[in-house]
Scaffold this motif. Structure first.
Motif, short mmCIF file in Angstrom:
data_model
loop_
_atom_site.label_atom_id
_atom_site.label_comp_id
_atom_site.label_asym_id
_atom_site.label_seq_id
_atom_site.Cartn_x
_atom_site.Cartn_y
_atom_site.Cartn_z
N UNK B 142 1.60 13.71 -11.88
CA UNK B 142 1.05 12.81 -10.65
C UNK B 142 2.25 12.52 -9.81
N UNK B 145 2.78 14.30 -7.05
CA UNK B 145 1.78 14.18 -5.85
C UNK B 145 2.10 13.46 -4.44
N UNK B 147 0.16 11.93 -2.40
CA UNK B 147 -0.68 10.95 -2.41
C UNK B 147 -0.14 9.70 -3.17
N UNK B 148 0.49 10.19 -4.37
CA UNK B 148 1.00 9.15 -5.46
C UNK B 148 2.34 8.50 -4.70
#
Lengths: 151, 229
Positions: B142, B145, B147-148
């Protein structure tokens, strides 16, 4: 970037919550065992119930007629319950009648039953061994009769 | 296919009232989600036919193929890994028993997805309102990612919170949504399903899907307000 997009980006991060490969392997193994066990068990009753349930689910628009159908089935059951014993009675009377017309063998059997008589019991009266039955016997014994004469 | 009565959510509005700019983050369409006229043949047709004729290995292959996707649906709706496991076992068992009635009007994927959705909705309706979360570990990828990275770069609360806290908050926010809203958020935002496919599976119009998404996102904004500062 608006607020809605921010929230969507955050929620998307949930896709990183995964149980791992081992979890899915164990899942398939458990499913296979369960499937085999169910097949072996073969519970016909549960399958029937489930299929009836599915059938009701699929009825869709006709579902409103289900209560009417249930009432009709109940009424039919009650009707059969009351009609049943009467049929049995009429069946037994028909059987007796047919036995009466069953031919010479049946008639002989019936006659034997009717003509069967028990022999008359021989009654012994004390002090009157010569009297073998109650017919024609005096009411009082001989000793009592002599006393009665003396009086 | 089992049907579930779903009362419209209190937050639904006519399609015209929903802003048209809603699907700004349109998800990539799923490969298996093409049930429209002129669709290509169901890629699972052969396996389905073999499974229907009693080949349990063919059905095992279908289970293996769809377990991760269906697990995602059930897990994100329940936020409980043990419940998800049990529900999914029941889903495949039921699908196997009902396979003879599968007529191929939709793809096998849509069909089994509908079964999973309905069984999960039924489960959630029976389940107590208060239920402990039982969450999976977060995959450490994650951190790569986009978005993260963006969320942690622009939002102090997200940056300060560790992964576990963030996960807890997201799941609690999801569980505060109504079941109908949670379903569309799971399918659209997490599982990247197109509106048309969601509408087909839930038996509602695309407009209703958009409407539910709109109100679900608005509620989530309120629940996660402090993460968006």
């Amino acid at each position: 970037m608006n607020d809605s997009e921010d929230v969507q980006r955050l929620i998307r991060l949930k896709r990183y919550e995964t149980p791992g490969e081992a979890y899915f392997e164990g899942f398939l193994k458990d499913f296979k065992e369960r499937q085999r066990a169910e097949m072996l068990r073969g519970s016909a009753r549960s399958l029937l119930l489930e299929r009836i349930g599915m059938w009701f689910d699929e009825l869709g628009g006709a579902r409103r007629f289900v209560p009417i159908g249930a009432m009709a089935a109940t009424a039919l059951g009650i009707g059969l319950y009351f009609v049943g014993p009467q049929r049995e009675e009429s069946a037994s009377s028909t059987m007796t009648a047919s036995q009466g017309n069953a031919g010479p063998a049946g008639e002989a059997a019936a006659m034997e039953t009717i003509l069967l008589k028990l022999p008359k019991p021989k009654v012994r009266i004390p002090e009157r061994s010569d009297v073998s039955s109650r017919e024609g016997a005096p009411i009082l014994p001989a000793s009592a009769q002599s006393r009665l004469r003396e009086l | 296919m089992p049907e579930v009565d779903r009362a419209p959510s209190s937050g639904e509005v006519p399609v015209a009232a929903v802003p048209q700019a809603l699907p700004a983050l349109s998800p990539a369409p799923l490969e298996e989600a093409e049930d429209r006229p002129g669709r290509r043949p169901d890629p699972d047709l052969d396996l389905v036919e073999r499974a229907r004729s009693g080949d349990t290995h063919a059905f095992d292959a279908l289970v293996e193929k769809y377990t991760p996707k269906l697990y995602g649906l059930v897990y994100h709706m329940t936020s409980n890994r043990e419940d998800s496991y049990d529900i999914l076992q029941d889903v495949f068992a039921k699908a196997y028993r009902a396979l003879k009635r599968f007529r191929g009007k939709s793809s096998f994927y849509t069909w089994i997805y509908s079964i999973a959705t309905n069984m999960t909705l039924n489960f959630l309706k029976k389940r107590n309102r208060r239920r402990n979360l039982s969450l999976n570990d977060v995959d450490l990828s994650i951190e790569n990612d986009p978005d993260f990275i963006e969320a942690t770069s622009k939002s102090d609360p997200v940056r300060e919170a560790n992964l576990s806290e963030l996960q807890q908050r997201l799941n609690m926010a999801m569980q505060k949504l109504s079941v109908d809203h949670r379903t569309v958020v799971t399918m659209f935002d997490i599982q990247a399903m197109p509106h048309a496919e969601i509408a087909r599976i839930l038996g509602i119009s695309e407009g209703t899907v958009r409407s539910r998404l709109f109100y679900a996102h608005r509620q989530l904004q309120a629940y996660l307000e402090d993460f968006r500062k």
